[in-house]
Scaffold this active site. Structure first.
Site, mmCIF file in Angstrom:
data_model
loop_
_atom_site.group_PDB
_atom_site.id
_atom_site.type_symbol
_atom_site.label_atom_id
_atom_site.label_comp_id
_atom_site.label_asym_id
_atom_site.label_seq_id
_atom_site.Cartn_x
_atom_site.Cartn_y
_atom_site.Cartn_z
ATOM 1 C CE1 TYR A 101 -3.771 2.509 0.946
ATOM 2 C CE2 TYR A 101 -1.896 3.633 1.939
ATOM 3 C CZ TYR A 101 -3.203 3.650 1.473
ATOM 4 O OH TYR A 101 -3.921 4.817 1.523
ATOM 5 C CD GLU A 189 -6.034 4.244 -1.037
ATOM 6 O OE1 GLU A 189 -6.254 4.743 0.090
ATOM 7 O OE2 GLU A 189 -6.862 3.538 -1.624
#
Ligand code: GDP
Ligand code: MN
Length: 383
Positions: A101, A189
């Site tokens: 991530y 993101e």
């Protein structure tokens, strides 16, 4: 304003981040054609402004074009958290070795962009942060200097041990920061950031939210707005120049000024009620704005009473009163309306409102208490 995955990927690509190719389809036949062009396995991905598409069945791997067509048929029209899927992204499937991530967002408390990174990617980062906080690292960027090379390196070092992966990732971190800053984003993101079995690092998912206040100076980003995938009331409010946020309660609030709107919502809660929305009509007494505000508020079937709270300063209360009277004559409203006006020309305003049959107040406490009571009574009657 939220971007779709395919739009965020365009911004990422422009910044140099390695992102697999992809094309958008609105029909199953189109999806099949795109898959055929790529050849081999593809992923068919719902384009909606919602997280957790994968879990909801909105991301499907297809071994060939026929299967891509079948998946697109199922995904198009699907309902994901109240949003209808109108587009799918068709993209060549990647071989995945690991999923990490990598995100950057404006941390309001720190008043600075903050990176979030975790080698435990692919899944919901909030869960990772809560259950295994040691697997997440944060890095704050001083906006005066921007992201410094050693900071990008530090994040890459936290994610990977292999020098080749670290080198690619250091570059991607810097490119993500560029895309974030140059798009006027509040959040960007990559989840997951993958490594492939042959040692490449790539972004196979992309998410981006743009700060609405940045849009006026970024027409290229602004034109990415997809009004079909945002709540209709929010589109209307924006077009009417109102700032509106829908909430879950039943007391519709129409207030001038953001601070007073917040205080009004607090007071509704204090008296045991629940606000249906935040709405700031600004300093205007323009009946058109009041009509738009009332139409937006009453389009929410949960609203059982409407509360106006107006503080007259430069804005004259009698102007606003006339605006409210005109507006309520133009549209049919079947829930009670209570109004509080105070400040410049309040006496004249109260006369106008009482003459038109409204309950008009000068005390904020009294009007809020009454609005909460009426909402409860209306709700009980219609139950
Ligand atoms: P999200 O569920 O909305 O976040 O959608 P993602 O694009 O992140 O996909 C969810 C998951 O599907 C990923 O974490 C991967 O495990 C898997 N996935 C997505 N794209 C691919 C792909 O190209 N190849 C493979 N093998 N898995 C994929
Ligand atoms: Mn994802």
């Amino acid at each position: 304003m939220d971007l779709h995955e395919y739009q965020a990927k365009e911004r990422f690509r422009a910044a140099g981040i390695p992102v697999p190719p992809g094309e958008v389809a609105t029909t199953a036949a189109e999806a099949e054609k795109i898959a055929k062009k790529y050849g081999g396995a593809v992923v068919v991905k719902a384009q909606v402004h919602s997280g957790g598409r994968g879990k909801a069945g909105g991301v499907k791997l297809a071994k060939d074009a026929d299967e891509a067509r079948a998946h697109a048929e199922k995904i198009l029209g699907m309902d994901i958290k109240g949003l209808t899927v109108e587009k799918v992204l068709v993209t060549p499937a990647e071989d995945i070795a690991t999923e990490a991530y990598l995100g950057v967002l404006v941390d309001r408390a720190k008043q600075a962009p903050t990176f979030i990174a975790s080698a435990a990617g692919g899944i919901d980062i909030e869960t990772v942060a809560k259950e295994t906080p040691e697997k997440v690292r944060y890095l704050t960027v001083d906006p005066r200097y921007g992201l410094l090379p050693h900071q990008a390196q530090w994040i890459a070092n936290f994610l990977y041990d292999d020098p080749g992966l670290i080198k690619q990732t250091t570059r991607i971190v810097a490119q993500l920061y560029d895309a974030f800053r140059d798009s006027g984003a509040s959040m960007a993101e990559i989840n997951p950031l993958i490594t492939t079995p042959n040692g490449e690092v790539k972004a196979i998912d992309a998410k981006m939210s743009i700060d609405d206040n940045e849009l006026f100076r970024r027409p290229d980003v602004s034109e990415m707005r997809d009004t079909s995938s945002e709540p209709e009331a929010e589109t209307r409010a924006r077009e009417a120049g109102l700032s509106y946020v829908k909430l879950d309660g039943n007391v519709g609030c129409c207030v001038n000024g953001a601070g007073l709107a917040m205080a009004t919502m607090d007071l509704v809660k204090y008296y045991g009620g629940d606000p249906a929305n935040f709405l700031d009509i600004g300093g205007s007494s323009n009946p058109d704005k009041v009509v738009a505000a009332l139409e937006i508020i009453t389009s929410d079937p949960h609203v059982k009473a409407i509360l106006f709270n107006i503080f007259g300063g430069i804005t004259r209360c009698d102007d606003v009163a006339n605006g409210i009277v005109t507006a309520t004559r133009r549209i049919d409203i079947d829930v009670p309306i209570v109004i509080r006006l105070t400040g410049t020309n309040e006496k004249e305003a109260l006369e106008i409102l009482k003459g038109a049959g409204f309950s008009a107040y000068t005390s904020m406490d009294e009007v809020v208490e009454e609005a909460v009571r009426l909402a409860g009574a209306t709700a009980a009657r219609s139950a």
